[in-house]
Each structure stands twice: as structure tokens, then as C-alpha cells.
Write an enzyme that holds these catalytic residues in place. Structure first.
Site, PDB file in Angstrom:
ATOM      1  N   GLU A   1      17.255 -17.958  -7.766  1.00  0.00           N
ATOM      2  CA  GLU A   1      16.929 -16.584  -8.118  1.00  0.00           C
ATOM      3  C   GLU A   1      16.414 -16.491  -9.568  1.00  0.00           C
ATOM      4  O   GLU A   1      15.467 -15.754  -9.852  1.00  0.00           O
ATOM      5  CB  GLU A   1      18.156 -15.686  -7.899  1.00  0.00           C
ATOM      6  CG  GLU A   1      17.968 -14.235  -8.266  1.00  0.00           C
ATOM      7  CD  GLU A   1      16.870 -13.520  -7.481  1.00  0.00           C
ATOM      8  OE1 GLU A   1      16.298 -14.112  -6.546  1.00  0.00           O
ATOM      9  OE2 GLU A   1      16.569 -12.374  -7.841  1.00  0.00           O
TER      10      GLU A   1
ATOM     11  N   LYS B   1      12.775 -15.054 -10.618  1.00  0.00           N
ATOM     12  CA  LYS B   1      12.607 -13.952 -11.576  1.00  0.00           C
ATOM     13  C   LYS B   1      11.600 -14.358 -12.644  1.00  0.00           C
ATOM     14  O   LYS B   1      10.703 -13.600 -12.974  1.00  0.00           O
ATOM     15  CB  LYS B   1      13.922 -13.580 -12.266  1.00  0.00           C
ATOM     16  CG  LYS B   1      14.929 -12.802 -11.473  1.00  0.00           C
ATOM     17  CD  LYS B   1      14.562 -11.369 -11.209  1.00  0.00           C
ATOM     18  CE  LYS B   1      13.754 -11.210  -9.972  1.00  0.00           C
ATOM     19  NZ  LYS B   1      14.373 -11.248  -8.688  1.00  0.00           N
TER      20      LYS B   1
ATOM     21  N   LYS C   1       6.176  -4.178  -3.884  1.00  0.00           N
ATOM     22  CA  LYS C   1       7.617  -3.934  -3.858  1.00  0.00           C
ATOM     23  C   LYS C   1       8.204  -4.227  -2.481  1.00  0.00           C
ATOM     24  O   LYS C   1       9.222  -4.873  -2.350  1.00  0.00           O
ATOM     25  CB  LYS C   1       7.918  -2.492  -4.280  1.00  0.00           C
ATOM     26  CG  LYS C   1       9.401  -2.161  -4.329  1.00  0.00           C
ATOM     27  CD  LYS C   1      10.127  -3.028  -5.352  1.00  0.00           C
ATOM     28  CE  LYS C   1      11.630  -2.831  -5.347  1.00  0.00           C
ATOM     29  NZ  LYS C   1      12.321  -3.939  -6.011  1.00  0.00           N
TER      30      LYS C   1
ATOM     31  N   CYS D   1       0.834  -1.206   0.000  1.00  0.00           N
ATOM     32  CA  CYS D   1       0.000   0.000   0.000  1.00  0.00           C
ATOM     33  C   CYS D   1       0.870   1.256   0.000  1.00  0.00           C
ATOM     34  O   CYS D   1       1.936   1.289   0.596  1.00  0.00           O
ATOM     35  CB  CYS D   1      -0.867   0.038   1.246  1.00  0.00           C
ATOM     36  SG  CYS D   1      -1.947  -1.372   1.394  1.00  0.00           S
TER      37      CYS D   1
ATOM     38  N   HIS E   1      16.038 -36.839  -8.158  1.00  0.00           N
ATOM     39  CA  HIS E   1      15.288 -37.414  -7.030  1.00  0.00           C
ATOM     40  C   HIS E   1      13.809 -37.039  -7.111  1.00  0.00           C
ATOM     41  O   HIS E   1      13.215 -36.610  -6.120  1.00  0.00           O
ATOM     42  CB  HIS E   1      15.899 -36.954  -5.708  1.00  0.00           C
ATOM     43  CG  HIS E   1      17.296 -37.433  -5.514  1.00  0.00           C
ATOM     44  ND1 HIS E   1      17.612 -38.757  -5.296  1.00  0.00           N
ATOM     45  CD2 HIS E   1      18.484 -36.771  -5.559  1.00  0.00           C
ATOM     46  CE1 HIS E   1      18.921 -38.883  -5.200  1.00  0.00           C
ATOM     47  NE2 HIS E   1      19.471 -37.688  -5.355  1.00  0.00           N
TER      48      HIS E   1
ATOM     49  N   TRP F   1      -2.873  -2.680  -1.623  1.00  0.00           N
ATOM     50  CA  TRP F   1      -2.472  -4.054  -1.928  1.00  0.00           C
ATOM     51  C   TRP F   1      -3.191  -4.919  -0.886  1.00  0.00           C
ATOM     52  O   TRP F   1      -2.877  -4.844   0.299  1.00  0.00           O
ATOM     53  CB  TRP F   1      -0.955  -4.177  -1.820  1.00  0.00           C
ATOM     54  CG  TRP F   1      -0.415  -5.485  -2.285  1.00  0.00           C
ATOM     55  CD1 TRP F   1      -0.312  -5.919  -3.570  1.00  0.00           C
ATOM     56  CD2 TRP F   1       0.106  -6.540  -1.481  1.00  0.00           C
ATOM     57  NE1 TRP F   1       0.247  -7.160  -3.614  1.00  0.00           N
ATOM     58  CE2 TRP F   1       0.516  -7.571  -2.355  1.00  0.00           C
ATOM     59  CE3 TRP F   1       0.278  -6.717  -0.111  1.00  0.00           C
ATOM     60  CZ2 TRP F   1       1.072  -8.754  -1.893  1.00  0.00           C
ATOM     61  CZ3 TRP F   1       0.839  -7.912   0.343  1.00  0.00           C
ATOM     62  CH2 TRP F   1       1.227  -8.903  -0.548  1.00  0.00           C
TER      63      TRP F   1
ATOM     64  N   GLU G   1       7.892 -14.797 -11.250  1.00  0.00           N
ATOM     65  CA  GLU G   1       7.189 -13.615 -10.751  1.00  0.00           C
ATOM     66  C   GLU G   1       6.779 -12.652 -11.850  1.00  0.00           C
ATOM     67  O   GLU G   1       5.771 -11.975 -11.709  1.00  0.00           O
ATOM     68  CB  GLU G   1       7.979 -12.894  -9.649  1.00  0.00           C
ATOM     69  CG  GLU G   1       9.227 -12.199 -10.087  1.00  0.00           C
ATOM     70  CD  GLU G   1       9.925 -11.497  -8.916  1.00  0.00           C
ATOM     71  OE1 GLU G   1      11.153 -11.490  -8.917  1.00  0.00           O
ATOM     72  OE2 GLU G   1       9.253 -10.973  -8.032  1.00  0.00           O
TER      73      GLU G   1
ATOM     74  N   ARG H   1       5.029   0.207  -6.437  1.00  0.00           N
ATOM     75  CA  ARG H   1       5.049  -0.579  -5.206  1.00  0.00           C
ATOM     76  C   ARG H   1       4.139  -1.800  -5.294  1.00  0.00           C
ATOM     77  O   ARG H   1       4.229  -2.685  -4.457  1.00  0.00           O
ATOM     78  CB  ARG H   1       4.603   0.300  -4.026  1.00  0.00           C
ATOM     79  CG  ARG H   1       5.555   1.438  -3.743  1.00  0.00           C
ATOM     80  CD  ARG H   1       4.890   2.470  -2.876  1.00  0.00           C
ATOM     81  NE  ARG H   1       4.570   1.997  -1.553  1.00  0.00           N
ATOM     82  CZ  ARG H   1       5.324   2.186  -0.481  1.00  0.00           C
ATOM     83  NH1 ARG H   1       6.449   2.845  -0.578  1.00  0.00           N
ATOM     84  NH2 ARG H   1       4.942   1.748   0.692  1.00  0.00           N
TER      85      ARG H   1
ATOM     86  N   ASN I   1      -1.433   2.551   5.621  1.00  0.00           N
ATOM     87  CA  ASN I   1      -0.487   1.545   5.164  1.00  0.00           C
ATOM     88  C   ASN I   1      -0.015   0.795   6.417  1.00  0.00           C
ATOM     89  O   ASN I   1       0.384   1.429   7.385  1.00  0.00           O
ATOM     90  CB  ASN I   1       0.680   2.251   4.458  1.00  0.00           C
ATOM     91  CG  ASN I   1       1.747   1.276   4.007  1.00  0.00           C
ATOM     92  OD1 ASN I   1       1.512   0.066   3.964  1.00  0.00           O
ATOM     93  ND2 ASN I   1       2.913   1.797   3.670  1.00  0.00           N
ATOM     94  N   GLY I   2      -0.079  -0.527   6.393  1.00  0.00           N
ATOM     95  CA  GLY I   2       0.377  -1.301   7.562  1.00  0.00           C
ATOM     96  C   GLY I   2      -0.686  -2.294   7.999  1.00  0.00           C
ATOM     97  O   GLY I   2      -1.621  -2.593   7.261  1.00  0.00           O
TER      98      GLY I   2
END
Ligand code: F6R
Length: 573
Positions: A448, A452, A568, A2, A471, A74, A455, A27, A100-101
Site C-alpha cells: 500500500e 501511494k 476515483k 467520467c 531474490h 476519463w 500513484e 473523480r 458514463n460507463g
């Protein structure tokens, strides 16, 4: 996550708020809205989806209001619907609030509101703040703010309007950041420096509250005037795309400088003793990729645990050990909470973060800054490489100092595979699933690369140790399945060649990321990287993986800088 903005001054409020919301877009969000006071009444306009949809609604709005607040949401409490979208109005429409929070005691506060005959209309914790402000209001909005803030538990940055004071914005915060800008005849506020542009900018102190008007900003703490902390915000240029199609591409290309600045800043500081790395997402991957280097550098066992899991792990005594907390933003709630928990367990705490004066730097005893500059794209790139560069610098002895100093040049050379990455990305734009594999330090890079790709393209991609493939997971490899094989250590060549052959025997298409000709010849495609000492390689081998994901996402028409459902900085646990 947010984002909050507010503006009071001479500008057209609707345009000022829409402009501010655009700056917060990076964000991540799923709905947005604004509020302003007009003829003694609060007016709220909201929309689900992109800011562009809200702007369509705002196009015909004409008002003489010059003060207002805005929000990108968000979703955490409740789905992304217009009712759940901010700003929220209080029961008597006296206050409008953006938040926000996370309000941790929201159930208790909801019961309190219900006992006073107030039925919340949304599923959000944020709406309760608006009701509390009105319940606490006795004609002085500032006192209502102070009383309300005292009732809230958790993390919050809040901006509020009161219909009785149409030119003022009230702001208060705990844990979540809130930046206040003051200029000639105007004040603004925002969740971050890219949106708060003014002659002077301040970070509202933890527990402080403020009143903003076109005459200036007043800061308070516990009912008395208080001094906020003056800060420098990112300059305008660093928040723009500078000719690149996307922020992600710009940031990929900024990596050599980011790594160079970071290595320079680490100087002769070194990590010693037993290290436990804590971080989330890419920051966790950077730690994982640095385990072999750490074990060699410190001569002790090293481990990496995701910050979220650490919170629920056995409370083993950390005395004599160092917890290194990695976070690009410095605001990731799990990582900040892990820092506090590590201190409670007796660890010495060291942060590696890109944001000075962030929640994480405040939580840790020692801080090491990466100097990547602001990262706007939701998918981190230079955040990861600057962490990898910082770790390389912190963990190498005198004999490898030169190699560390040359890392930025190696990253620059790795960028040269852009054309090949673009061509190979076609395989990923049309596949059902993809794999990224490597051994030791290449395994962290593989994690990583897979993160990438998934996402920003939404292709199910998995990163794993090359040795683990056989395996179970190899059952997913079928004709044409792309498998990216990272190979940096000559000592592991035989194993790498075996992995390539095993995948190709099942019809998989192997894409090597390597400097080694023999490995290249054994694979279907190659993304060339320069040779660097293997333990230092993650900052370099990750570059082709970033480019691969980027080009695949562009091919697929994805929203590269703002992938769906992502934020973000994840400021909720
Ligand atoms: C991936 C990504 C996330 C972050 C994670 C931690 O591209 O951006 O996985 O790495 O949310 O964020 P920081 O490093 O800010 O703590």
C-alpha cells in the site's frame, strides 16, 4: 472516472454547469465539456485538460439558455481529444449526450449506424447513443430514450438534451449510478451526491429513465410512471477541504474518526470459515494485510486475489466458503463483476464497502459498511484504514476487543510522525526508484505504501515481502536508494535487522516504520508508530506511508488530489 451533470432552472446555465463540473473534478478526468439548447439549436463547448481550460473558453459565453448538461471524461474508447470529449451530438444535431460507463455492444451498434448512412466522428462508444436517440426519434424524446436504452448492453448513465425541448433533460441508466436532485423551480442530475445539491435527492433506479425540467422530475420504467429511491447526499461540508491544503491531507487526518465509526458499526459481527478476499488496488492491499489475522481468527486458510484476475481463474466450486469483496466506492467494475462470479461459483458473498446502496452492496448477499465518509482525493487513505479497521473488528476474539477499540487512538498517535515524514519525503522527491518492504501483515502495508507513492508522485515504487528482496530485486538498490522497512512484530526482529543491514551494505537508505528502538537504531531514519498487536497493525503502520507519499508529491509539485491518468472509481473492467 467520467462524471455527468445536468441543470435546468433559473440560473445562468454556463455558470451552473461549470460549478457542477468542478465538484466532479476529484473523480479524475482528462477532458470536459458542456451543451445547452439555444434558439432551437444545440451548442456544445469542450476542452481537453483541466476544467480551468474549459472555463477560459466559457468566460465570454453569454446565453439566455437555462438548461444544459456537462461531462468530465476519463478516456477509455479513444484518446483524450476534443472530438472524443463529451457532449456528443447526433448526426442531425437533434440530440446531445453525455455518458458514463461502457457500451459493450458498441461494435454492433456502430454497424447499425453505418448501415443507416451515419459515420461516427469520434472513437467513442458514447457518440453512438446520440445517433440512436435521433434514429429512434419520432417527435417524442421520451419514447426515443426508452427505445435507445433497450438497445444498449453494458453499463451506462446517460443525460441527453433534445433541441425540440430546450428546457428538458432526459436521463437513463443501467448499473452506473445517476442521482437526481429536485428543488424549487429547478432540477439537477449528477454522477454523485457531491455535485447534486437540491432539497430532495433520488437515485434513478436501474433501468429507469426520467424527464427533468424546472417544473420537476418525472420518473418512468417500461413506459409507465415509476418511483425512484429517495436518498441523502453528502452534506456540503464533507465535500469541502475544511482548511487543509488538499483533500488527501484532510482525509488522512479523518482516519481516527473513520476507524472508530467503522469499528462501532461492525459491532459483534464476525467472519467465520474459509475466506477468499477480492478487491482492486488499495482494497486488495487491505485484504492482503489481513490474511494472517484472518487465518488466526477463522482457523482456516485465507487468500486474496485481485478481482480482475478472479474473473479469469479456474471456476473452482466455492460452496461452503465466503468471498469477501472489498471496495471503498462500491462501484469498481472488476469487484462488482467478481461478486457476481463468486455467487455463480457458490460462495457466500459479503461486501465491505463505504457506500451503502452501491452496485457492490446490491450484488452481495451480506454487507458490512465502513463509515469513512465521502472520500474525494483520488488516492485512497481513510478508505484503506477503515477497511483494515473493519477487518480487525470482524476477525478478533474477545481477548483483543480492547486493542481493536484502541486502534483509532493508535492511528491518531501515528499521525504525530507528520513532521518526520515531511523531512524524510525529500529522499523520495529526488530518487529514481523506491522500495517498501515488510513481512506478513507488514507486507500488505508495504504494498500500500508503494502504491501511494507511485500513484501521486509518479516515482517508480515497489512493495514486496522483505524476504523476497534478495531474490533479484536487490540488484536495483544503489547508493541512496530509499527502502522503507516496516516492522511491527517483535518476533520477527532478527529478520528485520538482517534486511536493514543487507540494504545498507549496498548503499541503500533505510527508513524504518516501527515502534521498536533497536530496529530504529539499525536504520538511517525512523517514522515512529505506537505499538499495537502486530496482526492489527496495518491500519496504523500505513499512516506514515501515506504522509510520506503526500509530502513527496507536494515537494514535487504534483497534482496531489487528482493524479494524472487516474480515476476515483474505476467503473470499467
Ligand atoms: C489507490 C486507489 C485505487 C483503489 C482501487 C479500488 O489509492 O484508490 O487503487 O483502491 O481502484 O477502488 P475501490 O476500493 O473503490 O473498489
Amino acid at each position: 472516472m467520467c462524471g455527468i451533470i445536468g441543470y435546468t432552472g433559473a440560473d445562468d446555465i454556463v455558470r451552473a454547469l461549470a460549478g457542477g463540473l468542478e465538484k466532479l473534478e476529484y473523480r479524475g478526468y482528462d477532458s470536459a465539456g458542456i451543451a445547452f439548447a439555444e434558439h432551437g439549436r444545440l451548442r456544445v463547448i469542450k476542452s481537453v485538460g483541466r476544467i480551468a481550460l474549459l472555463e477560459e473558453k466559457l468566460a465570454d459565453v453569454r446565453t439566455d439558455a437555462r438548461c444544459g448538461i456537462g461531462h468530465t471524461r476519463w478516456a477509455t474508447h479513444g484518446r483524450p481529444t476534443e472530438i472524443n470529449c463529451h457532449p456528443h451530438l447526433s448526426f442531425g444535431k437533434k440530440f446531445a449526450v453525455v455518458h458514463n460507463g461502457i457500451i459493450e455492444n458498441c461494435r454492433k451498434l456502430q454497424t447499425l449506424c453505418e448501415n443507416r448512412g451515419i459515420t461516427p466522428v469520434s472513437d467513442t462508444d458514447s457518440e453512438l447513443i446520440a445517433h440512436l436517440l435521433e434514429l429512434n426519434y419520432e417527435g417524442d424524446a421520451l419514447s426515443a430514450v426508452r427505445r435507445t436504452a433497450a438497445m444498449l448492453e453494458g453499463s451506462f448513465a446517460v443525460a441527453a438534451l433534445c433541441s425540440d425541448a430546450p428546457d428538458e433533460i432526459y436521463a437513463f441508466r443501467r448499473s452506473s449510478p445517476l442521482i437526481i436532485g429536485v428543488g424549487k423551480g429547478m432540477c439537477c442530475l449528477a454522477s454523485d451526491g457531491c455535485a447534486a445539491r437540491a432539497e430532495r435527492t433520488y437515485l434513478l433506479g436501474d433501468g429507469q429513465y426520467a424527464r427533468l425540467s424546472s417544473r420537476g422530475a418525472e420518473f418512468f420504467s417500461h413506459g409507465k410512471p415509476a418511483a425512484p429511491k429517495r436518498i441523502q447526499t453528502a452534506d456540503a461540508g464533507s465535500c469541502e477541504r475544511g482548511g487543509y491544503a488538499h483533500f488527501m491531507l484532510k482525509e488522512i487526518h479523518e482516519q481516527p474518526e473513520a476507524a472508530a465509526r467503522t469499528i462501532e458499526a461492525v459491532g459483534n459481527r464476525r467472519l467465520r470459515g474459509e475466506v477468499l478476499y477480492l478487491g482492486c488496488g488499495s482494497s486488495y492491499n487491505a485484504a492482503l494485510a489481513a490474511i494472517p489475522l484472518t487465518e488466526r481468527g477463522t482457523g482456516a486458510e485465507a487468500h486474496a486475489v485481485t478481482a480482475g484476475e478472479f474473473l479469469f481463474s479456474e471456476r473452482v466450486n466455492g460452496r461452503g466458503k465466503t468471498a469477501v469483496l472489498l471496495s471503498q466506492s462500491g462501484e469498481t467494475a472488476d469487484t462488482v463483476a467478481a461478486a457476481e462470479e463468486a455467487k455463480r461459483r457458490g460462495y457466500a458473498t459479503v461486501s465491505i464497502t463505504n457506500v451503502p446502496r452501491s452496485s457492490l452492496t446490491r450484488a452481495c448477499r451480506r454487507n458490512i459498511l465502513t463509515h469513512a465518509g465521502p472520500e474525494i482525493s483520488v488516492a485512497t487513505t481513510k478508505g484503506f484504514t477503515s477497511q483494515a479497521a473493519a477487518l480487525a473488528a470482524l476477525l478478533t476474539g474477545a481477548e483483543e476487543e480492547d486493542a481493536v477499540r484502541r486502534l483509532p487512538f493508535a492511528i491518531e498517535r501515528a499521525l504525530g510522525c507528520d513532521g518526520d515524514a515531511k523531512a524524510v519525503s525529500e529522499l523520495f522527491a529526488s530518487c529514481r526508484t523506491a522500495f517498501f518492504v515488510g513481512r506478513r501483515e507488514d507486507c500488505g502495508a508495504a504494498y500500500e505504501g508503494a502504491l501511494k507513492l507511485r500513484e501521486i508522485t509518479y516515482v517508480p515504487a515497489m512493495g514486496l515481502s522483505a524476504g523476497e528482496l534478495k531474490h533479484g530485486t536487490i540488484s536495483l538498490v544503489e547508493e541512496g536508494t530509499p527502502v522503507v522497512l516496516i516492522h511491527t512484530d517483535p518476533a520477527l526482529k532478527d529478520k528485520t535487522l538482517l534486511t536493514a543491514a543487507t540494504v545498507r551494505a549496498r548503499g541503500g537508505t533505510v527508513i524504518a516504520v516501527t515502534a521498536d528502538d533497536e530496529v530504529a537504531a539499525a536504520c538511517d531514519f525512523t517514522l515512529r508508530i505506537p505499538f499495537v498487536p502486530p496482526l492489527l497493525s496495518p491500519a496504523v503502520s500505513v499512516v506514515p506511508l501515506q504522509l510520506l507519499a503526500y509530502h513527496a508529491a507536494v515537494r514535487m509539485g504534483r497534482d496531489v488530489d487528482k493524479p494524472r491518468n487516474l480515476a476515483k472509481s474505476v467503473t470499467v473492467e
